[in-house]
Design a protein around this motif. Structure first.
Motif, short mmCIF file in Angstrom:
data_model
loop_
_atom_site.label_atom_id
_atom_site.label_comp_id
_atom_site.label_asym_id
_atom_site.label_seq_id
_atom_site.Cartn_x
_atom_site.Cartn_y
_atom_site.Cartn_z
N ILE A 117 5.44 -3.87 -9.30
CA ILE A 117 5.02 -4.31 -7.97
C ILE A 117 3.53 -4.02 -7.82
CG2 ILE A 117 5.28 -3.95 -5.48
CD1 ILE A 117 8.21 -3.17 -6.05
N ASP A 118 2.75 -5.04 -7.60
CA ASP A 118 1.31 -4.87 -7.39
C ASP A 118 1.07 -4.04 -6.13
OD1 ASP A 118 -1.40 -5.18 -7.90
OD2 ASP A 118 -1.54 -7.02 -6.73
N HIS A 119 0.25 -3.01 -6.22
CA HIS A 119 0.07 -2.10 -5.09
C HIS A 119 -1.26 -1.39 -5.18
CE1 HIS A 119 1.57 0.44 -8.35
NE2 HIS A 119 0.93 1.44 -7.76
N GLU A 120 -1.65 -0.75 -4.09
CA GLU A 120 -2.82 0.11 -4.06
C GLU A 120 -2.44 1.45 -3.45
OE1 GLU A 120 -7.39 0.38 -2.28
OE2 GLU A 120 -6.14 -1.36 -1.81
N VAL A 121 -2.80 2.54 -4.11
CA VAL A 121 -2.52 3.88 -3.61
C VAL A 121 -3.69 4.31 -2.72
CG1 VAL A 121 -2.06 6.29 -4.22
CG2 VAL A 121 -1.17 4.44 -5.66
N LEU A 122 -3.38 4.66 -1.49
CA LEU A 122 -4.43 4.96 -0.51
C LEU A 122 -4.61 6.45 -0.25
CD1 LEU A 122 -3.82 2.21 2.20
CD2 LEU A 122 -5.33 2.15 0.22
N ALA A 123 -3.62 7.28 -0.61
CA ALA A 123 -3.72 8.72 -0.35
C ALA A 123 -2.80 9.47 -1.28
CB ALA A 123 -3.39 9.03 1.11
N GLY A 124 -3.06 10.76 -1.42
CA GLY A 124 -2.27 11.59 -2.33
C GLY A 124 -1.03 12.16 -1.67
N ASP A 125 -0.42 13.10 -2.37
CA ASP A 125 0.79 13.74 -1.88
C ASP A 125 0.41 14.91 -0.99
OD1 ASP A 125 3.44 14.25 -1.53
OD2 ASP A 125 3.91 14.59 -3.64
N SER A 126 1.40 15.47 -0.31
CA SER A 126 1.19 16.66 0.52
C SER A 126 2.26 17.69 0.18
CB SER A 126 1.26 16.30 2.00
OG SER A 126 2.53 15.79 2.33
N ASP A 127 1.92 18.97 0.36
CA ASP A 127 2.88 20.02 0.04
C ASP A 127 3.21 20.91 1.23
OD1 ASP A 127 0.50 21.38 0.31
OD2 ASP A 127 0.40 22.06 -1.77
N SER A 128 2.77 20.50 2.44
CA SER A 128 3.07 21.25 3.64
C SER A 128 2.84 20.35 4.85
CB SER A 128 2.18 22.49 3.76
OG SER A 128 0.83 22.11 3.98
N LEU A 129 3.32 20.78 6.02
CA LEU A 129 3.10 20.00 7.23
C LEU A 129 1.62 19.92 7.58
CD1 LEU A 129 6.05 21.13 9.55
CD2 LEU A 129 5.82 19.00 8.27
N VAL A 130 0.87 20.99 7.28
CA VAL A 130 -0.57 20.99 7.57
C VAL A 130 -1.28 19.96 6.70
CG1 VAL A 130 -2.69 22.35 7.52
CG2 VAL A 130 -0.56 23.39 8.33
N SER A 131 -1.00 19.98 5.40
CA SER A 131 -1.65 19.03 4.51
C SER A 131 -1.16 17.61 4.77
CB SER A 131 -1.40 19.40 3.05
OG SER A 131 -0.04 19.28 2.69
N LEU A 132 0.09 17.47 5.24
CA LEU A 132 0.62 16.14 5.56
C LEU A 132 -0.21 15.48 6.65
CD1 LEU A 132 2.74 13.90 5.32
CD2 LEU A 132 4.18 15.19 6.91
N ALA A 133 -0.62 16.24 7.65
CA ALA A 133 -1.43 15.67 8.73
C ALA A 133 -2.74 15.11 8.20
CB ALA A 133 -1.69 16.75 9.79
N ALA A 134 -3.40 15.85 7.29
CA ALA A 134 -4.66 15.38 6.72
C ALA A 134 -4.46 14.16 5.84
CB ALA A 134 -5.30 16.52 5.92
N VAL A 135 -3.40 14.18 5.03
CA VAL A 135 -3.10 13.04 4.16
C VAL A 135 -2.77 11.81 4.99
CG1 VAL A 135 -1.44 12.14 2.49
CG2 VAL A 135 -2.38 14.44 2.19
N GLN A 136 -1.99 11.99 6.05
CA GLN A 136 -1.61 10.87 6.90
C GLN A 136 -2.83 10.26 7.58
OE1 GLN A 136 1.32 9.49 7.02
NE2 GLN A 136 1.00 8.03 8.68
N PHE A 188 0.85 -1.18 0.00
CA PHE A 188 0.00 0.00 0.00
C PHE A 188 0.89 1.24 0.00
CE2 PHE A 188 -2.38 -3.41 1.95
CZ PHE A 188 -3.57 -3.37 1.22
N ALA A 189 0.48 2.25 -0.76
CA ALA A 189 1.35 3.40 -0.97
C ALA A 189 0.59 4.71 -0.80
CB ALA A 189 1.97 3.35 -2.37
N ARG A 190 1.38 5.75 -0.51
CA ARG A 190 0.91 7.12 -0.55
C ARG A 190 1.71 7.84 -1.62
NH1 ARG A 190 2.51 11.91 1.69
NH2 ARG A 190 4.07 11.00 3.07
N GLU A 191 1.05 8.67 -2.42
CA GLU A 191 1.77 9.43 -3.44
C GLU A 191 2.84 10.29 -2.78
OE1 GLU A 191 1.67 9.55 -6.65
OE2 GLU A 191 -0.30 8.87 -7.36
#
Length: 357
Positions: A49-68, A33-36
């Motif tokens: 490699i067979d995988h599933e993307v579960l969340a997108g990328d983040s461009d700041s610490l604030v957005s990282l919290a939501a993505v995580q 399982f991966a995050r962009e």
């Protein structure tokens, strides 16, 4: 066994890709399982490699919290369906949290002492934390150490043979001397407030004056005046290029360590020292670490001076390193199997689950 692997950075793909192949060859069930993040998903696709993307990328610490948060919730949903024996990751925030909820074991690999936000969120929940012997922190009874570096999971000669054809792909002739310069974005949680080179333009000028072609790679956008130095190649070819370079200058520790274990002298310019960069410097002389106020000046001086060393210097130093250090993929597989056995020995046979696929 059933194992879940979480990927949140391109380096995680490299670290686990041979272990995934070996685990599947041994008959184990592996779910990735991966995050962009940067080119992580692109690498998963390049290595098939067979995988599933579960969340997108983040461009700041604030957005990282939501993505995580999104990533962890979706990972939890998958874990409840798959009923894994072990969940593993580098850093392992999501892996450790989810494993503790679903009753799986968690195996966290890490080598970055100053990433305190990651360690505070991950270590208390992890079952086993695997670090290189040179890791400077004592984590306690959860910690196991090994004689190697993350980079030897994919750049050990048993796992990787450089392809010199990469030179043609970036427009270089075999006889040309060149340097690879890696600039960091300085947006990671453990990078805020730090910096490497004072002026990337001065780096390029000094290397060109020494007779080197300069190939620039940057996280994010490079300085506008240096765009012509940025090369284009498939991300999975980067290690071929590092192996062929005369010298590598990097603000990032991973790129510097990759070059070092490949036998290419690496100059690491960054205010943050790590256990493995310090050991590659002091013990093997394959990486030169500059963290002080004059790191830019001293790093450039070293980058030019290594060009005068005999050609076999770096090969001999690499041979000594490889004699001391292990193929880390073998360790990853062994630790996963051992931890999964402790989990399955205590687990009753699961009831039929019609929702499981």
């Amino acid at each position: 066994m059933r194992v879940m692997i979480t990927i949140q950075h391109p380096g995680h793909v490299h670290f686990f890709r041979h272990a995934i192949e070996e685990l599947e060859h041994r008959g184990h069930e592996v779910h990735v399982f991966a995050r962009e993040s940067d080119v992580a998903v692109q690498l998963l696709e390049a290595y098939d490699i067979d995988h599933e993307v579960l969340a997108g990328d983040s461009d700041s610490l604030v957005s990282l919290a939501a993505v995580q948060a999104t990533y962890e919730l979706r990972l939890l949903q998958r874990a409840r369906r798959l009923e894994p024996d072990v969940i593993t990751a580098i850093g392992g925030v999501a892996a450790a949290h989810v494993a503790s909820v679903v009753g799986a074991k968690s195996l966290v690999f890490y080598d970055t002492e100053h990433a305190t936000l990651v360690t505070k969120l991950s270590y208390p929940f992890a079952d086993t934390i695997s670090t290189p012997e040179c890791y400077r922190d004592d984590i306690g009874p959860k910690q196991v150490t090994y004689p190697g570096y993350h980079e030897l999971a994919y750049l050990h000669p048993e796992r990787f043979e450089p392809d010199p054809a990469v030179l043609e792909a970036v427009g270089l002739a075999p006889e040309e001397s060149f340097a690879v310069v890696r600039l960091s974005s300085w947006t990671a949680s453990h990078d805020v407030g730090h910096g490497g080179f004072d002026d990337p333009h001065a780096v390029v000028d000094r290397l060109e004056a020494a007779g080197l072609q300069v190939l620039l790679t940057a996280e994010g956008e490079p300085p506008a005046a240096l765009e012509s130095y940025q090369f284009t190649t498939a991300p999975e070819r980067m290690h071929d290029l590092l192996a062929a370079a005369d010298v590598v200058l990097s603000e990032g520790a991973t790129t510097a360590a990759e070059a070092a274990v490949l036998g290419t002298p690496a100059v690491y310019v960054n205010p943050l020292s790590l256990g493995y960069t310090a050991e590659l410097d002091a013990e093997y002389g394959l990486l030169f670490e500059y963290t002080g106020e004059e790191r830019h000046v001293h790093g450039l001086e070293r980058a030019v001076s290594v060009l005068a060393e005999p050609d076999d210097t770096w090969a001999r130093r690499r041979e000594r390193l490889l004699a001391d250090r292990i193929d880390v993929t073998d360790l990853v597989v062994q630790q996963l199997e051992t931890i999964a056995q402790t989990r399955t020995a205590d687990r009753p046979a699961p009831a039929a689950n019609p929702d499981r696929s």
